[in-house]
Design a protein around this motif. Structure first.
Motif, PDB file in Angstrom:
ATOM      1  N   LEU A 123      56.936  46.489  84.370  1.00  0.00           N
ATOM      2  CA  LEU A 123      56.642  45.736  85.587  1.00  0.00           C
ATOM      3  C   LEU A 123      57.671  44.635  85.806  1.00  0.00           C
ATOM      4  N   GLY A 124      57.683  44.138  87.020  1.00  0.00           N
ATOM      5  CA  GLY A 124      58.552  43.027  87.353  1.00  0.00           C
ATOM      6  C   GLY A 124      58.865  43.020  88.835  1.00  0.00           C
ATOM      7  N   PRO A 125      59.260  41.865  89.366  1.00  0.00           N
ATOM      8  CA  PRO A 125      59.609  41.780  90.788  1.00  0.00           C
ATOM      9  C   PRO A 125      60.869  42.576  91.082  1.00  0.00           C
ATOM     10  N   ASN A 126      61.147  42.789  92.362  1.00  0.00           N
ATOM     11  CA  ASN A 126      62.381  43.478  92.753  1.00  0.00           C
ATOM     12  C   ASN A 126      63.587  42.754  92.171  1.00  0.00           C
ATOM     13  N   GLY A 127      64.511  43.536  91.627  1.00  0.00           N
ATOM     14  CA  GLY A 127      65.705  42.944  91.032  1.00  0.00           C
ATOM     15  C   GLY A 127      65.534  42.522  89.589  1.00  0.00           C
ATOM     16  N   ALA A 128      64.383  42.845  88.991  1.00  0.00           N
ATOM     17  CA  ALA A 128      64.134  42.433  87.611  1.00  0.00           C
ATOM     18  C   ALA A 128      64.929  43.249  86.606  1.00  0.00           C
ATOM     19  N   GLU A 161      50.454  50.100  77.099  1.00  0.00           N
ATOM     20  CA  GLU A 161      51.264  48.928  76.824  1.00  0.00           C
ATOM     21  C   GLU A 161      52.068  48.600  78.068  1.00  0.00           C
ATOM     22  N   ILE A 162      52.316  47.315  78.276  1.00  0.00           N
ATOM     23  CA  ILE A 162      53.042  46.866  79.470  1.00  0.00           C
ATOM     24  C   ILE A 162      54.134  45.885  79.057  1.00  0.00           C
ATOM     25  N   THR A 163      55.314  46.092  79.607  1.00  0.00           N
ATOM     26  CA  THR A 163      56.400  45.133  79.457  1.00  0.00           C
ATOM     27  C   THR A 163      56.718  44.566  80.832  1.00  0.00           C
ATOM     28  N   VAL A 164      56.758  43.257  80.931  1.00  0.00           N
ATOM     29  CA  VAL A 164      57.071  42.587  82.192  1.00  0.00           C
ATOM     30  C   VAL A 164      58.480  42.014  82.106  1.00  0.00           C
ATOM     31  N   MET A 165      59.305  42.367  83.089  1.00  0.00           N
ATOM     32  CA  MET A 165      60.684  41.898  83.127  1.00  0.00           C
ATOM     33  C   MET A 165      60.912  40.913  84.264  1.00  0.00           C
ATOM     34  N   VAL A 166      61.769  39.955  84.021  1.00  0.00           N
ATOM     35  CA  VAL A 166      62.223  39.009  85.043  1.00  0.00           C
ATOM     36  C   VAL A 166      63.699  38.727  84.785  1.00  0.00           C
ATOM     37  N   ASN A 167      64.517  38.886  85.812  1.00  0.00           N
ATOM     38  CA  ASN A 167      65.955  38.605  85.713  1.00  0.00           C
ATOM     39  C   ASN A 167      66.621  39.338  84.555  1.00  0.00           C
ATOM     40  N   GLY A 168      66.230  40.604  84.370  1.00  0.00           N
ATOM     41  CA  GLY A 168      66.878  41.435  83.373  1.00  0.00           C
ATOM     42  C   GLY A 168      66.404  41.246  81.953  1.00  0.00           C
ATOM     43  N   GLU A 169      65.426  40.383  81.741  1.00  0.00           N
ATOM     44  CA  GLU A 169      64.939  40.108  80.400  1.00  0.00           C
ATOM     45  C   GLU A 169      63.435  40.342  80.312  1.00  0.00           C
ATOM     46  N   VAL A 170      62.968  40.564  79.075  1.00  0.00           N
ATOM     47  CA  VAL A 170      61.536  40.738  78.858  1.00  0.00           C
ATOM     48  C   VAL A 170      60.851  39.377  78.892  1.00  0.00           C
ATOM     49  N   LEU A 171      59.890  39.242  79.779  1.00  0.00           N
ATOM     50  CA  LEU A 171      59.110  38.015  79.872  1.00  0.00           C
ATOM     51  C   LEU A 171      57.904  38.073  78.944  1.00  0.00           C
ATOM     52  N   GLU A 172      57.251  39.228  78.917  1.00  0.00           N
ATOM     53  CA  GLU A 172      56.038  39.401  78.113  1.00  0.00           C
ATOM     54  C   GLU A 172      55.839  40.881  77.850  1.00  0.00           C
ATOM     55  N   SER A 173      55.303  41.212  76.691  1.00  0.00           N
ATOM     56  CA  SER A 173      55.005  42.597  76.365  1.00  0.00           C
ATOM     57  C   SER A 173      53.742  42.652  75.528  1.00  0.00           C
ATOM     58  N   TYR A 200      55.265  36.660  88.062  1.00  0.00           N
ATOM     59  CA  TYR A 200      55.172  37.958  88.732  1.00  0.00           C
ATOM     60  C   TYR A 200      53.982  38.054  89.667  1.00  0.00           C
ATOM     61  N   LEU A 201      52.833  37.614  89.216  1.00  0.00           N
ATOM     62  CA  LEU A 201      51.652  37.728  90.045  1.00  0.00           C
ATOM     63  C   LEU A 201      51.555  36.644  91.111  1.00  0.00           C
ATOM     64  N   GLY A 202      52.436  35.634  90.993  1.00  0.00           N
ATOM     65  CA  GLY A 202      52.510  34.622  92.046  1.00  0.00           C
ATOM     66  C   GLY A 202      51.432  33.567  91.971  1.00  0.00           C
TER      67      GLY A 202
END
Length: 252
Positions: free
Chosen positions: A37-42, A216-228, A244-246
């Protein structure tokens, strides 16, 4: 059953001065669906492109069943069992469902150069195509032109084609994009079924679908793992809520 099939360690991708993926670690196991998961461009699609071999890595190592495949091409990785779908449907619209899946199946045969030859007497190919089409939920549409299918059915066809290549790792890039509620529900059921005997990485923006199927879920932001972590961990993560969820952090 749950041994690691695909293991990406410290994978990075640089485009000039842009670091699109930075030191990613992703592990895929048969019987489990790992959502990205992650926003556009993550950097989610870049990650899939690196794992599939569509893009070369700038750093890190990718292993399939413990074998280093980092330098292998997408074609070589596909032959070893890595299959993928794309954000844009990649099918031949003027061919029937059967013909699309048949071509995918024949690409794995020693006589693949005879790809346009008749298969009327090749019962193995016919049986394989029929099985893949049925598993994707398109048995009643097997003789229909791909152009006559709904958007959701075209996505199902693309998965049937991947299955016909004997893929054991499925890299699925937004397979639910553009679908209505009923089509999304059908795709969710298909993913639940497929993860029983495949290792799956799913990139998706439909949060309800992700939390319904992911182990399992990995959340990405700006090309990096934020949380997994597991879905509950992600749901409760304050970092994910903010980035991510705002949602705003509660500082009270």
């Amino acid at each position: 059953m749950n041994d690691i099939v695909l293991n990406a360690r410290g994978v990075s991708k640089r485009f000039g001065g842009l670091l699109a993926n930075n030191n990613l670690n992703i592990q895929l196991q048969t019987g489990k669906l790992h959502a990205l998961l992650g926003p556009n461009g993550a950097g989610k699609s870049t990650c899939i492109n690196l794992l599939s071999g569509d893009l070369p890595v700038s750093g890190g190592r990718i292993e399939l069943y413990g074998k280093d495949i980092t330098q292998l091409s997408n074609t070589q990785r596909s032959k070893l069992g890595i299959g993928r779908s794309y954000q844009r449907t990649n099918i031949m619209m003027n061919f029937t469902v059967f013909e699309n899946v048949r071509l995918a199946a024949q690409s794995r045969k020693p006589e693949a150069w005879k790809i346009l030859s008749s298969v009327s007497n090749n019962t193995k190919i016919i049986d394989k195509v029929s099985a893949c089409v049925a598993r994707a939920g398109l048995e009643s549409k097997i003789d229909r032109l791909a152009s006559a299918l709904s958007h959701g059915e075209q996505r199902q066809l693309e998965i049937a084609m991947v299955l016909a290549t004997d893929a054991k790792v499925l890299l699925l890039d937004e397979p639910l994009a553009g679908m209505g509620a009923q089509e999304s529900a059908c795709m969710v059921e298909l993913l639940i079924q497929l993860k029983q005997d495949h290792a799956i990485l799913l990139v998706e923006h439909d949060m309800d679908a992700v939390f319904a199927v992911a182990d399992e879920i990995t959340v990405m932001v700006n090309g990096e793992v934020l949380e997994s972590g597991c879905p509950n961990t992600i749901k409760q993560s304050e970092k994910v809520k903010v980035a991510y969820l705002g949602e705003e952090e509660d500082n009270a």
